[in-house]
Structures are given as structure tokens and as C-alpha cells.
Enzyme design. Structure first.
Site, mmCIF file in Angstrom:
data_model
loop_
_atom_site.group_PDB
_atom_site.id
_atom_site.type_symbol
_atom_site.label_atom_id
_atom_site.label_comp_id
_atom_site.label_asym_id
_atom_site.label_seq_id
_atom_site.Cartn_x
_atom_site.Cartn_y
_atom_site.Cartn_z
ATOM 1 N N ASP A 18 55.381 61.536 65.705
ATOM 2 C CA ASP A 18 55.169 61.958 64.154
ATOM 3 C C ASP A 18 55.904 63.033 63.528
ATOM 4 O O ASP A 18 56.014 64.006 64.163
ATOM 5 C CB ASP A 18 53.391 62.770 64.558
ATOM 6 C CG ASP A 18 52.522 62.931 63.178
ATOM 7 O OD1 ASP A 18 53.118 62.937 62.178
ATOM 8 O OD2 ASP A 18 51.705 63.858 63.324
ATOM 9 N N ASP A 112 55.070 57.909 57.414
ATOM 10 C CA ASP A 112 55.467 59.122 59.475
ATOM 11 C C ASP A 112 55.066 59.687 60.510
ATOM 12 O O ASP A 112 55.358 60.434 61.409
ATOM 13 C CB ASP A 112 55.207 60.512 58.367
ATOM 14 C CG ASP A 112 54.018 60.896 58.606
ATOM 15 O OD1 ASP A 112 53.134 59.985 58.206
ATOM 16 O OD2 ASP A 112 53.677 61.833 58.043
ATOM 17 N N GLU A 113 54.299 58.484 61.032
ATOM 18 C CA GLU A 113 54.032 58.636 62.265
ATOM 19 C C GLU A 113 53.841 57.439 63.077
ATOM 20 O O GLU A 113 53.634 55.840 62.029
ATOM 21 C CB GLU A 113 52.615 59.438 62.387
ATOM 22 C CG GLU A 113 51.059 58.909 61.487
ATOM 23 C CD GLU A 113 49.739 59.497 61.971
ATOM 24 O OE1 GLU A 113 50.213 60.275 62.698
ATOM 25 O OE2 GLU A 113 49.668 60.048 60.768
#
Length: 364
Positions: A18, A112-113
Site C-alpha cells: 500500500d 496505489d495498492e
């Protein structure tokens, strides 16, 4: 970890990576004048919503999905920066390239993860914590950004672990300590338990994982429907969901149940904005295009409606999605009853491969 000589199935090794305050961190990286200052990515307009907040802003209580007017009230010196999704996507592709060097088993949640299954990995590394450390170092070297990671034997616990040592840290939950970790966890911290569900659980006397574990499967199904079996499993540290790379779903959606029924347009549009950004971020991360937009509304009396629009080609930008959501939403006001739930979904999905990265077979 159980070795291959054991007759039992070997526990999986799942890493949840993350990025730390991703959008805001990219803006601070690219504009040195923003470093060390409270930054919010989003619009300061009356109906604007914070898409991401820097850690400096978070100290004031500013967080993603918060209405911009609330954020400004909490942090008067907050600096708003317009989102640059093309830049965030380009950075996400850099990160994806790094993941691809370690495992083909990679599943994104957004730009983003992502989950990585490193049980079998391309580096032949045995220790998942070392893989996570190496990936985080590679991300920092390639992008100048920090990432946090959670390592565990299933997706739920890996996701929970990645929040423990943010920013720029990692945390491990082993099969031995997984159930105890869940028992101590406040129910509002559970992935998959939103504010409205947490409030309902509190009314039922469920405050922690231990409280959830005491409830029977029948009880959870009665009160939470199809989510009941999931809650029953994670209360015991059990989550059999597989990491699914390179998948094209039939649809992708997000919805939210509000603590108070919505009666007017402005709060409805504010509530929809983070949902719009969530589904668009998923499609961008997976190189997926969508032709059909559907707005879902559930009223206070639990009746629900949907409104849809299909385009001849895939939506080119998030601004087009926002415009279509507006067009679907406006005719619903004034509502006949208060709105308790709103949702946005995209369907008629098509794979939209990046021509610049043909070597990648991962859905990130």
C-alpha cells in the site's frame, strides 16, 4: 511456516503493498514547495471531496472521502492540488513493473495498492518479509515514494497488517498469532466493515473481533446477509479468497450506506465522489475501459432504483464519468423519500492494454 514435508496444506504467503498517501505524496515529490505542508488532492469547491491527504494534513484529522469544506474547517492552511490521474497511473505502472519481477500472482485494489501471492515467487525467496522489504526498497529507489506492506497467510490479514506500521513500514501476522490479532481488533478497523455496518454491529453488541467471533453463522447471515459467512470467517482469522491476477470482471462498483438519510443534491453528490474515484481507480489500475454507468439508490423505506447510461465507446476520462453521474443523479431530486444508500457501478468492461508495457501480464 509449515514445510513441504508436512501433510497439511502449506500456508500461503500474501503481501499487501500500500503506497503511503499516494496521490498527495506524488504531488509533494513533484513540487518541492509542498513538502512538509498539509496537502489535499481534490477540489476546494463547495461540493468537492478530498481524494487523498498528506500525512501533514492527516494530523489535523483530514482524510480521503472527506468533504472539502470539512477539511478546510479542520485545517485552515490546507493546500488543495488538482488531481493528475495520468501521472498517478504512470507511477503505478512503474510499481507494477517491480511486482512483475517477483510474482505473476498480483491483484490490484486501485492504483496505489495490490495483493501479491509470493508463496511461489520468481526470485526463489523463502521469507515473505524479505520479499516485502526488497519490493519496498525498489519502489523507493524507482519512484522516490514510500510504501508500507502487510505480510500474512491470507488477504484479509495482509490488508490489516499493512496499516500497522504506516508510513514506510511493514508488519507480519503469522498463522500462530492471526486469530488473537483479530480478536483484539476494533470492529471499525476491519476491512470490509464500513461506517454504517460498524454502527449496526455496535448496536448488536459487537465492538471487537472477539465479540464478532462469539456470534453464530446463522446470526451473522440473519443480520448481514451474504456478508455473514465472510464476517464469520475473518473473525477466526480465516479468508480463503485467492489472489486473482489479470481478471476482467463483468462489472465493478462501490456503494455507501449513510448514517443519516440524504434529502438534497449537494450531500448526495459529495457522497458519490469517493465512489466515483474508487471505481475509476480500479479500472485505471487494471487497464479496463467501461461503456455503461449505473447509479443505484436505496431509499429510507428500502425500495431501490437504478439509472443507467451506455456509451458507444469506453469512457475516456474520470471527468466523463463524473458528468454522467451528475446527469443520472439530478433528475432524482427532490426525492420522494430520504436516500439511505448510493452506489456507482461500471459495466460493459473491456481490456485496455498499455502498448508501452507489453511484457506485463499483471492486472495492476
Amino acid at each position: 511456516m509449515i514445510t513441504g514435508e508436512d501433510n497439511r496444506e502449506r500456508p500461503r504467503k500474501i503481501v499487501h503493498v500500500d503506497m503511503d498517501a499516494f496521490y498527495a505524496s506524488v504531488e509533494q515529490r513533484d513540487n518541492p514547495e509542498l513538502r512538509g505542508l498539509p496537502v489535499a488532492v481534490g477540489s476546494p469547491a463547495a461540493r468537492g471531496v478530498v481524494a487523498a491527504a498528506s500525512y501533514e494534513a492527516r494530523r489535523f484529522g483530514v482524510h480521503s472521502a472527506m468533504p472539502s469544506v470539512t477539511a478546510q474547517r479542520k485545517c485552515p492552511d490546507l493546500i488543495f492540488v488538482k488531481p493528475r490521474f495520468d501521472v498517478y497511473k504512470a507511477v503505478s505502472l512503474q510499481i507494477r513493473t517491480i511486482f512483475a519481477e517477483y510474482t505473476p500472482m498480483s491483484e490490484p485494489l486501485s492504483l496505489d495498492e495490490a495483493y501479491l501471492d509470493v508463496t511461489e515467487n520468481l526470485k526463489g525467496m523463502e521469507i515473505a518479509t524479505e520479499i516485502a522489504e526488497e519490493i519496498r526498497a525498489r519502489i523507493k529507489a524507482a519512484t522516490g515514494l514510500t510504501a508500507s506492506a502487510g505480510i500474512s497467510y491470507n488477504k484479509f490479514l495482509a490488508k490489516m497488517a499493512s496499516d500497522q506500521n504506516k508510513p514506510d513500514g511493514q508488519f507480519v501476522i503469522t498463522p500462530k498469532n492471526g486469530p488473537a490479532f483479530v480478536e483484539r481488533l476494533p470492529i471499525k478497523k476491519f476491512h470490509g466493515v464500513g461506517p454504517a455496518t460498524a454502527e449496526k454491529m455496535h448496536r448488536l453488541g459487537i465492538e471487537t473481533g472477539a465479540d464478532l467471533k462469539e456470534k453464530t453463522l446463522d446470526f451473522l447471515v440473519e443480520h448481514f446477509g451474504k456478508s455473514g459467512p465472510y464476517f464469520y470467517g475473518i473473525a477466526r482469522g480465516i479468508d480463503d479468497r485467492q489472489v486473482k491476477p489479470d481478471r476482467v470482471r463483468k462489472s465493478v462498483g462501490a456503494e455507501d450506506t449513510f448514517a443519516e438519510d440524504i434529502q438534497s443534491y449537494e450531500p448526495a453528490r459529495e457522497g458519490l465522489q469517493p465512489l466515483v474515484e474508487k471505481v475509476w481507480g480500479y479500472c485505471e489500475a487494471n487497464e479496463i475501459g467501461a461503456k455503461t454507468v449505473t447509479l443505484k439508490v436505496k431509499y429510507a423505506d428500502f425500495t431501490q432504483i437504478t439509472r443507467s447510461k451506455t456509451f458507444p465507446t469506453t469512457l475516456p476520462a474520470i471527468a466523463d464519468l463524473e458528468e454522467m453521474v451528475d446527469l443520472l443523479l439530478v433528475p432524482l431530486f427532490p426525492p420522494r423519500k430520504g436516500m439511505r444508500l448510493l452506489g456507482v457501478s461500471l459495466s460493459s468492461l473491456e481490456r485496455r492494454r498499455s502498448e508501452t508495457t507489453p511484457q506485463l501480464r499483471l492486472a495492476l
